[in-house]
Design a protein around this motif. Structure first.
Motif, PDB file in Angstrom:
ATOM      1  N   ILE A 152       0.836  -1.210   0.000  1.00  0.00           N
ATOM      2  CA  ILE A 152       0.000   0.000   0.000  1.00  0.00           C
ATOM      3  C   ILE A 152       0.864   1.250   0.000  1.00  0.00           C
ATOM      4  O   ILE A 152       0.551   2.246  -0.668  1.00  0.00           O
ATOM      5  CB  ILE A 152      -0.954  -0.007   1.211  1.00  0.00           C
ATOM      6  N   PHE A 153       1.971   1.213   0.754  1.00  0.00           N
ATOM      7  CA  PHE A 153       2.895   2.345   0.774  1.00  0.00           C
ATOM      8  C   PHE A 153       3.437   2.610  -0.624  1.00  0.00           C
ATOM      9  O   PHE A 153       3.507   3.769  -1.066  1.00  0.00           O
ATOM     10  CB  PHE A 153       4.044   2.056   1.741  1.00  0.00           C
ATOM     11  N   GLY A 154       3.814   1.549  -1.342  1.00  0.00           N
ATOM     12  CA  GLY A 154       4.347   1.718  -2.694  1.00  0.00           C
ATOM     13  C   GLY A 154       3.327   2.313  -3.641  1.00  0.00           C
ATOM     14  O   GLY A 154       3.659   3.172  -4.467  1.00  0.00           O
ATOM     15  N   TRP A 155       2.062   1.878  -3.512  1.00  0.00           N
ATOM     16  CA  TRP A 155       1.006   2.435  -4.369  1.00  0.00           C
ATOM     17  C   TRP A 155       0.823   3.921  -4.085  1.00  0.00           C
ATOM     18  O   TRP A 155       0.741   4.739  -5.001  1.00  0.00           O
ATOM     19  CB  TRP A 155      -0.307   1.690  -4.151  1.00  0.00           C
ATOM     20  N   ASN A 156       0.762   4.273  -2.803  1.00  0.00           N
ATOM     21  CA  ASN A 156       0.608   5.682  -2.432  1.00  0.00           C
ATOM     22  C   ASN A 156       1.802   6.509  -2.873  1.00  0.00           C
ATOM     23  O   ASN A 156       1.652   7.666  -3.283  1.00  0.00           O
ATOM     24  CB  ASN A 156       0.424   5.814  -0.915  1.00  0.00           C
ATOM     25  N   LEU A 157       2.997   5.927  -2.785  1.00  0.00           N
ATOM     26  CA  LEU A 157       4.204   6.644  -3.170  1.00  0.00           C
ATOM     27  C   LEU A 157       4.194   6.978  -4.661  1.00  0.00           C
ATOM     28  O   LEU A 157       4.671   8.037  -5.077  1.00  0.00           O
ATOM     29  CB  LEU A 157       5.439   5.808  -2.832  1.00  0.00           C
ATOM     30  N   ALA A 158       3.602   6.088  -5.452  1.00  0.00           N
ATOM     31  CA  ALA A 158       3.540   6.313  -6.896  1.00  0.00           C
ATOM     32  C   ALA A 158       2.422   7.283  -7.278  1.00  0.00           C
ATOM     33  O   ALA A 158       2.554   8.046  -8.237  1.00  0.00           O
ATOM     34  CB  ALA A 158       3.339   4.984  -7.620  1.00  0.00           C
ATOM     35  N   VAL A 159       1.336   7.272  -6.520  1.00  0.00           N
ATOM     36  CA  VAL A 159       0.152   8.061  -6.887  1.00  0.00           C
ATOM     37  C   VAL A 159       0.102   9.403  -6.167  1.00  0.00           C
ATOM     38  O   VAL A 159      -0.167  10.444  -6.779  1.00  0.00           O
ATOM     39  CB  VAL A 159      -1.129   7.248  -6.598  1.00  0.00           C
ATOM     40  N   ASN A 160       0.344   9.396  -4.851  1.00  0.00           N
ATOM     41  CA  ASN A 160       0.216  10.629  -4.065  1.00  0.00           C
ATOM     42  C   ASN A 160       1.269  10.633  -2.958  1.00  0.00           C
ATOM     43  O   ASN A 160       0.968  10.346  -1.794  1.00  0.00           O
ATOM     44  CB  ASN A 160      -1.196  10.729  -3.472  1.00  0.00           C
ATOM     45  N   PRO A 161       2.509  10.951  -3.298  1.00  0.00           N
ATOM     46  CA  PRO A 161       3.597  10.823  -2.320  1.00  0.00           C
ATOM     47  C   PRO A 161       3.688  11.945  -1.294  1.00  0.00           C
ATOM     48  O   PRO A 161       4.401  11.809  -0.296  1.00  0.00           O
ATOM     49  CB  PRO A 161       4.849  10.821  -3.205  1.00  0.00           C
ATOM     50  N   ASP A 162       2.976  13.040  -1.497  1.00  0.00           N
ATOM     51  CA  ASP A 162       3.099  14.203  -0.612  1.00  0.00           C
ATOM     52  C   ASP A 162       2.746  13.846   0.833  1.00  0.00           C
ATOM     53  O   ASP A 162       1.609  13.457   1.136  1.00  0.00           O
ATOM     54  CB  ASP A 162       2.193  15.337  -1.088  1.00  0.00           C
ATOM     55  N   GLY A 163       3.696  13.995   1.715  1.00  0.00           N
ATOM     56  CA  GLY A 163       3.457  13.763   3.140  1.00  0.00           C
ATOM     57  C   GLY A 163       3.346  12.303   3.533  1.00  0.00           C
ATOM     58  O   GLY A 163       3.120  12.007   4.714  1.00  0.00           O
ATOM     59  N   LEU A 164       3.507  11.386   2.582  1.00  0.00           N
ATOM     60  CA  LEU A 164       3.289   9.968   2.871  1.00  0.00           C
ATOM     61  C   LEU A 164       4.292   9.438   3.893  1.00  0.00           C
ATOM     62  O   LEU A 164       3.908   8.763   4.855  1.00  0.00           O
ATOM     63  CB  LEU A 164       3.367   9.149   1.585  1.00  0.00           C
ATOM     64  N   VAL A 165       5.576   9.742   3.691  1.00  0.00           N
ATOM     65  CA  VAL A 165       6.599   9.234   4.607  1.00  0.00           C
ATOM     66  C   VAL A 165       6.402   9.811   6.006  1.00  0.00           C
ATOM     67  O   VAL A 165       6.443   9.085   7.006  1.00  0.00           O
ATOM     68  CB  VAL A 165       8.006   9.570   4.074  1.00  0.00           C
ATOM     69  N   LEU A 166       6.150  11.120   6.085  1.00  0.00           N
ATOM     70  CA  LEU A 166       5.940  11.753   7.388  1.00  0.00           C
ATOM     71  C   LEU A 166       4.715  11.169   8.087  1.00  0.00           C
ATOM     72  O   LEU A 166       4.755  10.847   9.282  1.00  0.00           O
ATOM     73  CB  LEU A 166       5.785  13.264   7.212  1.00  0.00           C
ATOM     74  N   GLY A 167       3.603  11.034   7.356  1.00  0.00           N
ATOM     75  CA  GLY A 167       2.385  10.489   7.944  1.00  0.00           C
ATOM     76  C   GLY A 167       2.572   9.068   8.436  1.00  0.00           C
ATOM     77  O   GLY A 167       2.107   8.705   9.527  1.00  0.00           O
ATOM     78  N   THR A 168       3.281   8.251   7.640  1.00  0.00           N
ATOM     79  CA  THR A 168       3.533   6.871   8.046  1.00  0.00           C
ATOM     80  C   THR A 168       4.385   6.821   9.306  1.00  0.00           C
ATOM     81  O   THR A 168       4.106   6.041  10.233  1.00  0.00           O
ATOM     82  CB  THR A 168       4.242   6.099   6.913  1.00  0.00           C
ATOM     83  N   LEU A 169       5.421   7.652   9.365  1.00  0.00           N
ATOM     84  CA  LEU A 169       6.297   7.663  10.538  1.00  0.00           C
ATOM     85  C   LEU A 169       5.552   8.136  11.787  1.00  0.00           C
ATOM     86  O   LEU A 169       5.786   7.620  12.891  1.00  0.00           O
ATOM     87  CB  LEU A 169       7.509   8.555  10.276  1.00  0.00           C
TER      88      LEU A 169
END
Length: 313
Positions: A152-169
């Motif tokens: 799911i992280f990879g899909w989000n990273l490809a489609v909507n990466p803004d803030g994804l890493v911060l939100g996950t952490l």
């Protein structure tokens, strides 16, 4: 708030109904948070609204317990109270705050799946800091669940990466702090009991959340809220916090902690359904595969850990 001492049959339908209802209601928390964020409310304000609703309930229970049971009053030494307050801040304030912050950046369904991995950290902290024995047979289950999150992280990273890493952490930080809370809370409950400890911890966390918003936004900020935001805060406090806590404890009293924990998988599933319908969040093949892996890993983890506990030696 406390469990019943008399053993109850594990196949009690009402007990399972209570547990499932509690898990389902807990799963609505992220939905209400996302809806409130859509109205422009800040993280600190929303967390304080949740606590404003929950605080009176736990204070009433606290006063009732202390009035009825002399043994509980005798257990309230300054050291015990301060320790319970500190643990409550960790589990009910810091962990919740990180979770609320994370939902600014990621979807409600992904947030629920990340939180769903907290039992893995409970195991690891037990081994690292509290002298528990490592159960190596759970490692494959952990890898399965994190493979699901990675999908799911990879899909989000490809489609909507803004803030994804911060939100996950941030949400991962919430899971980690809640896992540590579980170990520390268990030790406080042995002294005070689950009900009294929960009331002290939740009340302290509530005061921290309310004070934080008072400092950042001021008392007048509450007067500027729309009725809709107040409604979301009420729903978050009652439906997403107080009511499910009572239901889960009622279920635990009838069927036990282990059977109650087996109903937790309903939470992510319900969150996904509501998030897709109410929030119009996407649910693709990648989400389906990732969710299935996370849930499968969690089930395998629970089974492996249960077998390890039952094994001799």
């Amino acid at each position: 708030m406390s469990t019943i001492a008399v053993p109850q049959p594990a196949n009690d339908p009402l007990g399972y109904a209570f547990a499932v209802a509690g898990a389902v209601l807990f799963s609505t928390k992220g939905i209400f948070i996302k809806l409130a964020y859509g109205q422009g409310v800040s993280t600190e304000m929303l967390l304080s609204l949740r606590m404003i609703v929950a605080l009176p309930v736990y204070l009433v229970i606290l006063l009732t317990l202390l009035r009825r049971e002399d043994s509980l009053r005798a257990a309230l030494t300054p050291k015990t109270v301060i320790a319970s307050m500190a643990v409550g801040i960790l589990g009910y304030y810091l962990s919740s705050y990180l979770d609320f912050l994370g939902l600014n950046y990621i979807t409600a369904q992904y947030e629920r799946l990340v939180l769903f991995t907290y039992p893995f950290f409970v195991l690891l902290f037990g081994v690292w800091f509290f002298g528990d024995r490592m159960v190596w047979r759970v490692v494959p289950a952990m890898l399965v669940s994190y493979a699901g999150l990675l999908v799911i992280f990879g899909w989000n990273l490809a489609v909507n990466p803004d803030g994804l890493v911060l939100g996950t952490l941030l949400v991962l930080g919430s899971a980690i702090t809640f896992a540590l809370y579980q170990h520390l809370a268990k030790r406080q409950m042995l002294v005070l009991g689950s009900a009294l400890f929960t009331c002290i911890g939740m009340s302290t966390a509530a005061l921290c959340a309310i004070a934080q918003n008072m400092v950042l936004a001021g008392p007048a900020s509450y007067l500027a809220l729309t009725p809709q935001i107040w409604l979301y805060g009420l729903a978050l406090g009652l439906l997403g916090t107080v009511l499910p806590s009572f239901l889960m404890n009622a279920g635990m009293a009838r069927i036990g902690a282990r059977a109650t924990s087996s109903t937790a998988a309903f939470g992510p599933v319900v969150t996904i359904i509501i998030a897709v319908i109410v929030l119009s969040e996407p649910f693709t093949l990648f989400h389906g595969v990732g969710t299935a892996l996370v849930l499968a890993g969690s089930v395998l983890f629970a089974r492996a850990e249960r077998r390890a506990r039952q094994a001799p030696g």
